[in-house]
Design an enzyme around this catalytic site. Structure first.
Site, PDB file in Angstrom:
ATOM      1  N   LYS A  69       0.818  -1.227   0.000  1.00 54.52           N
ATOM      2  CA  LYS A  69       0.000   0.000   0.000  1.00 54.52           C
ATOM      3  C   LYS A  69       0.850   1.275   0.000  1.00 54.52           C
ATOM      4  CE  LYS A  69      -4.098  -2.015   2.172  1.00 54.52           C
ATOM      5  NZ  LYS A  69      -5.090  -1.916   3.257  1.00 54.52           N
ATOM      6  N   ASN A  90      -4.940   1.971  -1.526  1.00 51.23           N
ATOM      7  CA  ASN A  90      -5.448   0.612  -1.769  1.00 51.23           C
ATOM      8  C   ASN A  90      -6.223   0.517  -3.076  1.00 51.23           C
ATOM      9  OD1 ASN A  90      -7.906   1.819  -1.163  1.00 51.23           O
ATOM     10  ND2 ASN A  90      -8.655   0.095   0.035  1.00 51.23           N
ATOM     11  N   ASP A 105     -10.221   2.429   2.635  1.00 47.20           N
ATOM     12  CA  ASP A 105     -10.346   1.647   3.882  1.00 47.20           C
ATOM     13  C   ASP A 105     -11.164   2.396   4.943  1.00 47.20           C
ATOM     14  OD1 ASP A 105      -9.006  -0.617   3.051  1.00 47.20           O
ATOM     15  OD2 ASP A 105      -7.051   0.061   3.775  1.00 47.20           O
ATOM     16  N   ALA A 131      -1.318   2.192  15.773  1.00 47.28           N
ATOM     17  CA  ALA A 131      -0.898   3.416  15.071  1.00 47.28           C
ATOM     18  C   ALA A 131      -0.133   3.059  13.804  1.00 47.28           C
ATOM     19  CB  ALA A 131      -0.049   4.278  16.011  1.00 47.28           C
ATOM     20  N   GLY A 132      -0.449   1.883  13.241  1.00 49.77           N
ATOM     21  CA  GLY A 132       0.186   1.464  11.991  1.00 49.77           C
ATOM     22  C   GLY A 132      -0.622   1.932  10.792  1.00 49.77           C
ATOM     23  N   GLY A 133      -0.416   1.269   9.646  1.00 46.21           N
ATOM     24  CA  GLY A 133      -1.057   1.695   8.403  1.00 46.21           C
ATOM     25  C   GLY A 133      -2.580   1.674   8.477  1.00 46.21           C
ATOM     26  N   ALA A 134      -3.144   0.633   9.089  1.00 44.98           N
ATOM     27  CA  ALA A 134      -4.607   0.514   9.128  1.00 44.98           C
ATOM     28  C   ALA A 134      -5.200   1.633   9.984  1.00 44.98           C
ATOM     29  CB  ALA A 134      -5.007  -0.848   9.680  1.00 44.98           C
ATOM     30  N   MET A 224     -10.636  -5.174  13.296  1.00 46.26           N
ATOM     31  CA  MET A 224     -10.441  -5.046  11.844  1.00 46.26           C
ATOM     32  C   MET A 224     -10.188  -6.382  11.149  1.00 46.26           C
ATOM     33  SD  MET A 224      -8.534  -1.611  10.796  1.00 46.26           S
ATOM     34  CE  MET A 224      -9.087  -0.003  11.305  1.00 46.26           C
ATOM     35  N   GLY A 246     -14.064  -7.385  10.988  1.00 45.09           N
ATOM     36  CA  GLY A 246     -13.770  -6.471   9.889  1.00 45.09           C
ATOM     37  C   GLY A 246     -14.262  -6.910   8.524  1.00 45.09           C
TER      38      GLY A 246
HETATM   39  P1  NDP Z   1       1.067  -2.428  10.906  1.00 45.44           P
HETATM   40  O1  NDP Z   1       2.121  -3.480  10.938  1.00 45.44           O
HETATM   41  O2  NDP Z   1       1.262  -1.196  10.099  1.00 45.44           O
HETATM   42  O3  NDP Z   1       0.779  -1.930  12.432  1.00 45.44           O
HETATM   43  C1  NDP Z   1       0.663  -2.852  13.468  1.00 45.44           C
HETATM   44  C2  NDP Z   1       0.126  -2.161  14.714  1.00 45.44           C
HETATM   45  O4  NDP Z   1      -0.142  -3.171  15.702  1.00 45.44           O
HETATM   46  C3  NDP Z   1       1.112  -1.174  15.362  1.00 45.44           C
HETATM   47  O5  NDP Z   1       0.391  -0.128  15.947  1.00 45.44           O
HETATM   48  C4  NDP Z   1       1.774  -2.051  16.441  1.00 45.44           C
HETATM   49  O6  NDP Z   1       2.269  -1.307  17.539  1.00 45.44           O
HETATM   50  C5  NDP Z   1       0.607  -2.883  16.885  1.00 45.44           C
HETATM   51  N1  NDP Z   1       1.012  -4.150  17.496  1.00 45.44           N
HETATM   52  C6  NDP Z   1       1.611  -5.207  16.903  1.00 45.44           C
HETATM   53  N2  NDP Z   1       1.786  -6.217  17.790  1.00 45.44           N
HETATM   54  C7  NDP Z   1       1.316  -5.763  18.988  1.00 45.44           C
HETATM   55  C8  NDP Z   1       1.239  -6.336  20.293  1.00 45.44           C
HETATM   56  N3  NDP Z   1       1.661  -7.583  20.548  1.00 45.44           N
HETATM   57  N4  NDP Z   1       0.676  -5.611  21.276  1.00 45.44           N
HETATM   58  C9  NDP Z   1       0.217  -4.356  21.046  1.00 45.44           C
HETATM   59  N5  NDP Z   1       0.282  -3.753  19.821  1.00 45.44           N
HETATM   60  C10 NDP Z   1       0.821  -4.462  18.807  1.00 45.44           C
HETATM   61  O7  NDP Z   1      -0.273  -3.215  10.481  1.00 45.44           O
HETATM   62  P2  NDP Z   1      -1.552  -2.590   9.754  1.00 45.44           P
HETATM   63  O8  NDP Z   1      -1.866  -1.316  10.449  1.00 45.44           O
HETATM   64  O9  NDP Z   1      -1.352  -2.569   8.278  1.00 45.44           O
HETATM   65  O10 NDP Z   1      -2.717  -3.690  10.006  1.00 45.44           O
HETATM   66  C11 NDP Z   1      -3.326  -3.848  11.284  1.00 45.44           C
HETATM   67  C12 NDP Z   1      -4.494  -4.844  11.168  1.00 45.44           C
HETATM   68  O11 NDP Z   1      -5.588  -4.305  10.445  1.00 45.44           O
HETATM   69  C13 NDP Z   1      -4.086  -6.127  10.454  1.00 45.44           C
HETATM   70  O12 NDP Z   1      -4.516  -7.198  11.285  1.00 45.44           O
HETATM   71  C14 NDP Z   1      -4.870  -6.086   9.148  1.00 45.44           C
HETATM   72  O13 NDP Z   1      -5.237  -7.380   8.723  1.00 45.44           O
HETATM   73  C15 NDP Z   1      -6.103  -5.266   9.538  1.00 45.44           C
HETATM   74  N6  NDP Z   1      -6.752  -4.580   8.369  1.00 45.44           N
HETATM   75  C16 NDP Z   1      -8.056  -4.915   8.035  1.00 45.44           C
HETATM   76  C17 NDP Z   1      -8.718  -4.288   6.961  1.00 45.44           C
HETATM   77  C18 NDP Z   1     -10.145  -4.676   6.594  1.00 45.44           C
HETATM   78  O14 NDP Z   1     -10.621  -4.311   5.497  1.00 45.44           O
HETATM   79  N7  NDP Z   1     -10.876  -5.380   7.436  1.00 45.44           N
HETATM   80  C19 NDP Z   1      -8.035  -3.243   6.160  1.00 45.44           C
HETATM   81  C20 NDP Z   1      -6.682  -2.935   6.607  1.00 45.44           C
HETATM   82  C21 NDP Z   1      -6.084  -3.611   7.657  1.00 45.44           C
HETATM   83  P3  NDP Z   1       3.781  -0.714  17.556  1.00 45.44           P
HETATM   84  O15 NDP Z   1       3.719   0.608  16.852  1.00 45.44           O
HETATM   85  O16 NDP Z   1       4.089  -0.591  19.005  1.00 45.44           O
HETATM   86  O17 NDP Z   1       4.652  -1.727  16.854  1.00 45.44           O
END
Ligand code: NDP
Length: 279
Positions: A69, A90, A105, A131-134, A224, A246
């Site tokens: 993305k 996307n 999204d 606080a990731g991409g989603a 999600m 989601g």
């Molecule tokens: P990223 O890898 O960009 O971000 C991951 C996030 O999860 C970060 O904020 C990270 O925190 C946090 N994280 C990871 N592991 C842990 C943990 N053990 N404890 C606490 N926080 C944790 O992923 P995305 O943002 O791209 O995706 C997130 C989810 O959203 C995925 O599961 C994806 O499948 C889902 N999604 C669903 C969609 C839908 O249409 N239903 C569309 C888009 C996404 P930190 O910053 O501390 O590492």
């Protein structure tokens, strides 16, 4: 003269997008083809170029999923404001030499909440976990719904604080409320009407250190990830929240994309029901 579309990802075998768009096309009488394409991790741009070249002028657009993305954002020659806010794309539309990048999204999440779940984000206290991409992709669409507050909580506190700062600076008074960013300990004693899990713990099975009090009475907890009961969903159910996964977001973001490409908005209820049966 069938218009051609595709979804690019790695992996891609699991993608429900070809089925969703085939159902939309049948329902609306649109003559399109839609295929899933596995791109090499270092070969996304080349795969898109090959798809366009092979289409003989009939390649009209593409969806983009993990992990491309951000690369799709860079590949786009023009981007919508919501794609710029998300920093990720996307949906690509191929228009007379231009590649237009959009991000559906957040719109998909908001439509699922409002239309399918009867949960209007307007006026609600919202907690966004992650606080990731989603997470990034849904902040602007949520803010535009005028919630009472939006708190972004993340394992790495600085990332949440940075996001909150960035979205608090949006120009022109476009949004009424400024988001707050914090780590999970900051949630002690706080209550929310809508809690959205945008962390990847839905896939990894990790348990978030959430105080039970975050789920206010009649709270909606939104995961999600779809197709399984995640630890977040179990936590929320135990706290008495109404829980949704989601799948609706997936179908609604696809409907928004279909509308961008074809100018016709498909009905989503029957598609959601058909997918829910097999997921
Ligand atoms: P990223 O890898 O960009 O971000 C991951 C996030 O999860 C970060 O904020 C990270 O925190 C946090 N994280 C990871 N592991 C842990 C943990 N053990 N404890 C606490 N926080 C944790 O992923 P995305 O943002 O791209 O995706 C997130 C989810 O959203 C995925 O599961 C994806 O499948 C889902 N999604 C669903 C969609 C839908 O249409 N239903 C569309 C888009 C996404 P930190 O910053 O501390 O590492």
């Amino acid at each position: 003269m069938t218009d051609r579309y595709a979804v690019f990802g790695n992996p891609i075998g699991h993608s429900k997008s070809p089925r969703i768009h085939a159902l939309f096309a049948a329902q609306t009488g649109q003559d399109i083809s839609y295929q899933a394409i596995l791109a090499e991790r270092d070969g996304f741009a080349a795969a898109v170029s090959a798809f366009i070249a092979a289409g003989g002028g009939l390649a009209r657009g593409a969806n983009v999923t993990v992990p491309f993305k951000e690369e799709a954002f860079r590949l786009a020659t023009r981007r919508t404001p919501r794609a710029n806010a998300a920093g990720a794309v996307n949906t690509l539309s191929f228009e007379a030499g231009a590649i237009v990048g959009d991000n559906t999204d957040g719109a998909g999440l908001v439509r699922d909440l409002k239309n399918n779940l009867g949960c209007d984000p307007g006026g609600r206290r919202i907690l966004l976990l992650g606080a990731g991409g989603a997470a990034r992709g849904v902040i602007l669409p949520l803010l535009l719904e005028d919630p009472a507050e939006l708190v972004i909580a993340n394992r790495t506190e600085e990332t949440a604080a940075r996001l909150a700062l960035e979205f608090g600076r949006l120009p022109g008074g476009a949004v009424g409320v400024k988001p707050d960013g914090m780590g999970f300990p900051g949630l002690a004693g706080r209550q929310f009407d809508l809690v959205i899990n945008a962390t990847s713990t839905g896939l990894s099975g990790g348990i978030l250190p959430l105080p039970t009090c975050v789920f206010a009475p009649r709270c909606v907890a939104y995961e999600m990830v779809y197709g399984r009961e995640t630890p977040f969903m179990s936590q929320a159910l135990a706290a008495g929240a109404r829980v949704a996964d989601g799948l609706g977001m997936l179908v609604e973001q696809a409907a928004e994309t279909f509308f961008i490409w074809r100018g016709v908005r498909p009905q989503t209820a029957s598609v959601l029901a058909a997918l829910a049966k097999v997921s």
